[in-house]
Structure formats: C-alpha cells, structure tokens
Design a protein around this motif. Structure first.
Motif, PDB file in Angstrom:
ATOM      1  N   ASP A 198      24.197  19.563  28.342  1.00 14.20           N
ATOM      2  CA  ASP A 198      24.207  18.149  27.960  1.00 14.20           C
ATOM      3  C   ASP A 198      22.811  17.610  28.258  1.00 14.20           C
ATOM      4  O   ASP A 198      22.291  17.815  29.367  1.00 14.20           O
ATOM      5  CB  ASP A 198      25.221  17.376  28.808  1.00 14.20           C
ATOM      6  N   GLY A 199      22.191  16.954  27.298  1.00 19.50           N
ATOM      7  CA  GLY A 199      20.825  16.480  27.547  1.00 19.50           C
ATOM      8  C   GLY A 199      20.211  15.863  26.311  1.00 19.50           C
ATOM      9  O   GLY A 199      20.914  15.210  25.522  1.00 19.50           O
ATOM     10  N   TYR A 200      18.919  16.127  26.131  1.00 14.49           N
ATOM     11  CA  TYR A 200      18.180  15.515  25.022  1.00 14.49           C
ATOM     12  C   TYR A 200      17.356  16.576  24.309  1.00 14.49           C
ATOM     13  O   TYR A 200      16.637  17.350  24.951  1.00 14.49           O
ATOM     14  CB  TYR A 200      17.269  14.394  25.555  1.00 14.49           C
ATOM     15  N   ALA A 201      17.519  16.614  22.988  1.00 14.90           N
ATOM     16  CA  ALA A 201      16.758  17.550  22.166  1.00 14.90           C
ATOM     17  C   ALA A 201      15.503  16.839  21.684  1.00 14.90           C
ATOM     18  O   ALA A 201      15.546  15.651  21.300  1.00 14.90           O
ATOM     19  CB  ALA A 201      17.601  18.014  20.980  1.00 14.90           C
ATOM     20  N   LEU A 202      14.388  17.558  21.697  1.00 17.37           N
ATOM     21  CA  LEU A 202      13.123  16.934  21.305  1.00 17.37           C
ATOM     22  C   LEU A 202      12.172  17.986  20.759  1.00 17.37           C
ATOM     23  O   LEU A 202      12.465  19.184  20.815  1.00 17.37           O
ATOM     24  CB  LEU A 202      12.469  16.254  22.509  1.00 17.37           C
ATOM     25  N   ALA A 203      11.055  17.517  20.248  1.00 15.64           N
ATOM     26  CA  ALA A 203       9.982  18.426  19.835  1.00 15.64           C
ATOM     27  C   ALA A 203       8.751  18.042  20.627  1.00 15.64           C
ATOM     28  O   ALA A 203       8.340  16.876  20.619  1.00 15.64           O
ATOM     29  CB  ALA A 203       9.715  18.288  18.338  1.00 15.64           C
ATOM     30  N   MET A 204       8.193  19.012  21.305  1.00 18.04           N
ATOM     31  CA  MET A 204       7.034  18.710  22.137  1.00 18.04           C
ATOM     32  C   MET A 204       5.845  18.251  21.300  1.00 18.04           C
ATOM     33  O   MET A 204       5.012  17.489  21.754  1.00 18.04           O
ATOM     34  CB  MET A 204       6.662  19.966  22.942  1.00 18.04           C
ATOM     35  N   ARG A 205       5.828  18.722  20.014  1.00 20.60           N
ATOM     36  CA  ARG A 205       4.678  18.379  19.174  1.00 20.60           C
ATOM     37  C   ARG A 205       4.697  16.927  18.710  1.00 20.60           C
ATOM     38  O   ARG A 205       3.751  16.461  18.112  1.00 20.60           O
ATOM     39  CB  ARG A 205       4.645  19.296  17.951  1.00 20.60           C
ATOM     40  N   ARG A 206       5.818  16.201  18.949  1.00 24.06           N
ATOM     41  CA  ARG A 206       5.901  14.860  18.356  1.00 24.06           C
ATOM     42  C   ARG A 206       4.745  14.000  18.877  1.00 24.06           C
ATOM     43  O   ARG A 206       4.265  14.212  19.999  1.00 24.06           O
ATOM     44  CB  ARG A 206       7.252  14.211  18.630  1.00 24.06           C
ATOM     45  N   PRO A 207       4.292  13.027  18.083  1.00 25.65           N
ATOM     46  CA  PRO A 207       3.076  12.281  18.447  1.00 25.65           C
ATOM     47  C   PRO A 207       3.138  11.714  19.858  1.00 25.65           C
ATOM     48  O   PRO A 207       2.180  11.818  20.615  1.00 25.65           O
ATOM     49  CB  PRO A 207       3.037  11.170  17.407  1.00 25.65           C
ATOM     50  N   ALA A 208       4.273  11.146  20.266  1.00 31.28           N
ATOM     51  CA  ALA A 208       4.330  10.499  21.578  1.00 31.28           C
ATOM     52  C   ALA A 208       4.122  11.487  22.711  1.00 31.28           C
ATOM     53  O   ALA A 208       3.575  11.144  23.752  1.00 31.28           O
ATOM     54  CB  ALA A 208       5.671   9.790  21.751  1.00 31.28           C
ATOM     55  N   ASP A 248      19.731  13.605  11.680  1.00 29.07           N
ATOM     56  CA  ASP A 248      18.326  13.901  11.383  1.00 29.07           C
ATOM     57  C   ASP A 248      17.507  13.619  12.627  1.00 29.07           C
ATOM     58  O   ASP A 248      17.830  12.722  13.415  1.00 29.07           O
ATOM     59  CB  ASP A 248      17.825  13.001  10.230  1.00 29.07           C
ATOM     60  N   PHE A 249      16.454  14.375  12.759  1.00 24.01           N
ATOM     61  CA  PHE A 249      15.591  14.206  13.929  1.00 24.01           C
ATOM     62  C   PHE A 249      14.345  13.451  13.507  1.00 24.01           C
ATOM     63  O   PHE A 249      13.685  13.793  12.526  1.00 24.01           O
ATOM     64  CB  PHE A 249      15.233  15.594  14.470  1.00 24.01           C
ATOM     65  N   SER A 250      14.077  12.406  14.276  1.00 24.65           N
ATOM     66  CA  SER A 250      12.857  11.650  13.984  1.00 24.65           C
ATOM     67  C   SER A 250      11.794  12.042  14.995  1.00 24.65           C
ATOM     68  O   SER A 250      12.072  12.164  16.185  1.00 24.65           O
ATOM     69  CB  SER A 250      13.158  10.153  14.079  1.00 24.65           C
ATOM     70  N   ASP A 251      10.592  12.231  14.534  1.00 23.29           N
ATOM     71  CA  ASP A 251       9.481  12.627  15.402  1.00 23.29           C
ATOM     72  C   ASP A 251       9.205  11.610  16.496  1.00 23.29           C
ATOM     73  O   ASP A 251       8.499  11.896  17.450  1.00 23.29           O
ATOM     74  CB  ASP A 251       8.212  12.778  14.551  1.00 23.29           C
ATOM     75  N   PHE A 252       9.754  10.406  16.335  1.00 24.91           N
ATOM     76  CA  PHE A 252       9.405   9.349  17.296  1.00 24.91           C
ATOM     77  C   PHE A 252      10.491   9.108  18.326  1.00 24.91           C
ATOM     78  O   PHE A 252      10.492   8.118  19.028  1.00 24.91           O
ATOM     79  CB  PHE A 252       9.044   8.053  16.538  1.00 24.91           C
ATOM     80  N   GLY A 253      11.431  10.014  18.449  1.00 26.34           N
ATOM     81  CA  GLY A 253      12.472   9.813  19.450  1.00 26.34           C
ATOM     82  C   GLY A 253      13.031  11.142  19.927  1.00 26.34           C
ATOM     83  O   GLY A 253      12.439  12.195  19.721  1.00 26.34           O
ATOM     84  N   VAL A 254      14.158  11.033  20.593  1.00 26.26           N
ATOM     85  CA  VAL A 254      14.884  12.240  21.024  1.00 26.26           C
ATOM     86  C   VAL A 254      16.336  12.103  20.583  1.00 26.26           C
ATOM     87  O   VAL A 254      16.799  11.000  20.275  1.00 26.26           O
ATOM     88  CB  VAL A 254      14.825  12.435  22.562  1.00 26.26           C
ATOM     89  N   ILE A 255      17.034  13.235  20.559  1.00 28.18           N
ATOM     90  CA  ILE A 255      18.453  13.241  20.160  1.00 28.18           C
ATOM     91  C   ILE A 255      19.300  13.503  21.399  1.00 28.18           C
ATOM     92  O   ILE A 255      19.052  14.479  22.124  1.00 28.18           O
ATOM     93  CB  ILE A 255      18.726  14.350  19.119  1.00 28.18           C
ATOM     94  N   ARG A 256      20.264  12.645  21.668  1.00 23.96           N
ATOM     95  CA  ARG A 256      21.219  12.932  22.752  1.00 23.96           C
ATOM     96  C   ARG A 256      22.141  14.049  22.258  1.00 23.96           C
ATOM     97  O   ARG A 256      22.679  13.967  21.151  1.00 23.96           O
ATOM     98  CB  ARG A 256      22.016  11.668  23.084  1.00 23.96           C
TER      99      ARG A 256
END
Ligand SMILES: Nc1nc2c(c(=O)[nH]1)N[C@H]1C(S)=C(S)[C@@H](COP(=O)(O)OP(=O)(O)OC[C@H]3O[C@@H](n4cnc5c(N)ncnc54)[C@H](O)[C@@H]3O)O[C@H]1N2
Ligand code: MOO
Length: 420
Positions: free
Chosen positions: A56-66, A91-99
């Motif tokens: 349980d957590g947050y999915a993200l992309a390290m490359r995202r601009p932030a 959908d995954f947005s580069d400007f956030g994370v997905i719970r």
C-alpha cells in the motif's frame, strides 16, 4: 554364512522398484486434491497478469519534472488518482503520484511504489480531492522497480506451472486454481491389499471387549499397516484380508489379492517355522522372489517379490513383512511406501528422509542395518526409545519414527529419519 541378495535396504527397494510402471491414467478428473498429476499444468496467462503493487503506498515516476531524478522531502505532491485492486489503473500524470493498494495495477509510466509509512499524507480539499503527500527520509532509499511485482515474473502464459508426477496438495491447488484449470489427467488411485497370516490372530475387526485365550492375539498389524497406507490420498482404502496358516487357503488369498491389486503386503509367516508358508506360496503363484532376508534388524526375514502379469508389462510387488509388530510397521514404512509412491506415478518417489542427530548413542553396535525407534527431543535431535525387541509394540507407541544406521555404525549421526 549365506550371502544375501542385497547389502542394503535401498538396493533391495531399488530392485523391486525397477520394473514398476505407474498405474493407469484417469482423464478429466475434477477433484484433484490428493491426486498425482499425469499431465503438466500450463499457465493460461502471465502471473502476475500485470505490473502490480506489493505494498500500500504511492506509485510515481522519478523522472517526473517535480522530482528531477530525486526525492524531495519538503514538497507537497498532489495525489492525482487511485489504483484499486480489481479495477483498471487510472492515468498517470507526470505532475503527481497515484495512491495504490496492494495488488493494484501500477499505472503505465510509474517506475516504483513508495510504501505509505514513508509518507506524510494530507487530506483532500476542493482543488485536490485526493489530498497530497510528502516523502519521509526513508523514501529516498527506494530503488527503481521497488515494490512492483512485474508482469509475468512468476510465470509467463504457456509455460509449465506444475509438472506431471506431483501430488496435488494445497500449494498445487493454488496454482491450478490460479490458472483456471477445472480438470486434469491424474493417475488412478493405487490398490493395496494387506494380508495378515497366522492362526493366533483374532478377527481383524473383532470387538475390543472380546476375551481372548492367551494363545490368541489381536490383529494389531492389520490396523498398523492400514494406518500407514491410508493417509496417502492417492491410495484407495486398502483391502484387508486374512489367511490362516494353511498353504492352500493362503495361496488362494494371495493369488486373488495379486489379481485385483497393484501391490500386496503380507505380515507373518516369512521366517523358518513349520507354519511359515509365505515364501513357498509366493513362488507357487508364479511370482519371482527378488530377496528373502536382508541384513536388517528388525525385519531380517523380509521377503520381496515381483509378480509379472502374463502378456503384459505390468509388475506387482509383493512384500512379505515379518509378523513381529515392530518389524512389520518399520518394514512397511521403509519398503512399501516408496513402492506405492512409484506405482502412484510420483516422480520423486525415492526415499529422501531428513537427517537427525542422536542425543546419546548407547554402547551397542550391530553388523546389520539397524532401524531404531526414536523420539524427537528438539529440532533435528532425537533420543533412542528403549524397547524389548521386535514384539514390543508398547515402546513403539512412544516413538515418533525410526532411524536407520548402517552396519557397525557407532556415532550420533546424522541419521536418516523415517517419521510415522
Ligand atoms: N529359527 C528362526 N526363527 C526365527 C527367525 C530366524 O531367523 N530363525 N527370525 C525371527 C525374526 S527376526 C522374526 S521378525 C520372526 C518373523 O517371523 P514370521 O514373519 O514368520 O512371523 P510369525 O512367526 O508369523 O510371527 C512372528 C510374531 O509376530 C506376531 N504376529 C504375527 N502376525 C501378527 C499380527 N497380524 N498382529 C500382531 N502380531 C502378529 C506373532 O504372533 C509372532 O509372535 O521370526 C523369528 N523367528
Ligand atoms: O526381524 Mo525380527 O523382527 O528382528 O525379530
């Protein structure tokens, strides 16, 4: 002294096992629990079927601009969607994370999942209904692909999930259920006959309060052998038979049993007495005696034979176990169970017992393979159960199994341990 046919129990078992073929195949079996697979089970889909989160957590992309390639602990990051098991991912947005929840699909573009306990979560509001997160210091340690179970990492569609020749128990049931298999080919159950011999025996199912004269005994071997065989789920309930010490009647019982069963176990009547007819009867019905007597205690007079069914490649083992209760039970575990497993179609049928160490070894040695009753005292350790010989079924009842020591051995182990 006459040389015996085999020097060790394992060699004797191998000789009886060599010509045995597995019993027939039964197709389209639906109730697979406890059966031996006669086909392989193939994955109908990748497992996992998609990249899924292990936490349980947050999915993200390290490359995202932030992030610009690293975790910044003081930044409020919007939660832009939720990935819930059983639903397609957002959908995954580069400007956030997905719970994301354990088992939820990782949205395309995400490269890792950071577990919930490494975050500080803020509740949602009108502009960011799913809230925001900040990373705790531990989040910085997360590597690429962390907490993601990759699609097909356990198995890919079309690959073999289970081979033929395994017994279906709980873990195999899980694999079978997971790949949508409703029925499969299995081996039919092995048919075992257990024949007790001897005029001293009361009836197999005699009432427990039956009073016996002192020259009669209760048929404990019948019950003990049935109890050894019955827990094997790929064996039919054994046929229980009894023959008196009369050669013609014994011959009839043995030849009928051989006709209808895959393996026949006898107890009693294998040694040197005037009324020990088993060796003679076994050869009279046309079976080939592979060994009679082994360098073994207890159970030295044990007999192993093979009945080759005429005009067929089928061979059926006949094991003449000595009548003494300790010899009969140890012999059944040691000799009969591996042969039953081979007949059942189990690939890994050969005995592969765990090892244990003895707490104390005692003073005696023996020029025979010595099966000794033991009681477990701790993980991998056991003590000898002192008994009064091969008729002492009372001391046997205090044991967890037996070890087998080779001739003249005299050290604490490790020794192969055969559990009851
Ligand atoms: N002259 C020799 N005598 C014996 C030898 C030997 O080498 N030379 N070997 C001894 C050994 S070792 C054993 S073991 C026994 C094996 O004898 P049998 O297999 O012929 O068995 P029986 O004589 O029929 O019975 C032995 C013993 O076990 C009791 N018994 C038999 N069936 C049952 C049963 N179903 N449930 C409970 N107990 C049973 C029987 O009453 C006897 O007391 O031979 C030695 N003799
Ligand atoms: O083999 Mo016997 O059981 O030793 O007495």
């Amino acid at each position: 002294m006459k040389r015996l046919a085999y020097d060790s129990p394992n060699d004797a078992i191998a000789a009886l096992a060599a010509p045995l073929a597995p019993v027939d195949v039964q197709h389209d079996c639906r109730d697979l629990l406890g059966r031996v697979l006669a086909c392989s089970i193939v994955a109908d889909r990748d497992h996992p079927a998609a990249d899924v989160s292990a936490m349980d957590g947050y999915a993200l992309a390290m490359r995202r601009p932030a992030n610009s390639g690293e975790i910044h602990c003081n930044e409020e990051i919007p939660v832009t969607g939720e990935s819930i098991p059983g639903s397609p991912p957002p959908d995954f947005s580069d400007f956030g994370v997905i719970r994301i929840f354990t088992g939820g699909m990782v949205p395309a573009g995400c490269d890792r999942v950071i577990q919930r306990e490494y975050t500080i979560e803020s509740p949602g509001n009108d502009s960011m209904p799913l809230g925001t997160v900040r990373w705790r210091a531990e989040a910085k340690l997360t590597q690429p692909a962390a907490n993601i179970r990759g699609r097909g990492e356990n198995i890919e569609a079309g690959e073999e999930a289970l081979p033929s020749g395994v017994v279906v128990r709980s873990p195999q049931v899980a694999a079978i259920a997971s790949f949508g298999v409703e029925s499969a080919s299995v081996r039919r159950r092995v048919r075992v006959a257990i024949i007790t011999t001897g005029d001293e025996l009361g009836r197999i199912d005699s009432a427990t309060n039956e009073t016996l004269p002192p020259w009669k005994i209760r048929n404990s071997n019948a019950h003990a052998l049935r109890a050894i065989v019955t827990p094997r789920p790929y064996v039919n309930p054994p046929t229980m038979l009894h023959a008196p010490d009369e050669p013609e009647q014994l011959k009839q019982v043995v030849s009928d049993a051989v006709a209808d069963h895959d393996i026949v176990l006898l107890t009693g009547g294998v040694s040197m007495g005037d009324h020990d007819y088993v060796p003679k009867v076994v050869s009279e019905i046309g079976a080939q005696t592979v060994f009679h007597k082994l360098p073994l205690r207890p159970g030295k007079p044990i007999l192993g034979a093979l009945y080759h069914v005429p005009d067929s490649a089928t061979a059926k083992p006949i094991i003449g176990l000595p009548g003494n209760p300790v010899s009969a039970t140890m012999g059944a575990v040691r000799f009969a169970l591996p042969l039953i497993d081979k007949l059942a179609g189990i690939t890994r049928w050969e005995p592969n017992p765990p090892s244990i160490m003895l707490d104390e070894i005692g003073t005696k040695t023996l020029h025979l393979h010595w099966m000794r009753a033991v009681r477990m005292t701790g993980p991998g350790t056991a003590e000898l159960v002192v008994g009064k010989g091969s008729g002492d079924l009372v001391s046997l009842g205090a044991s967890d199994g037996f070890i087998e020591m080779p001739p003249t051995a005299h050290h604490p182990g490790p020794w192969p341990f055969f559990a009851w």
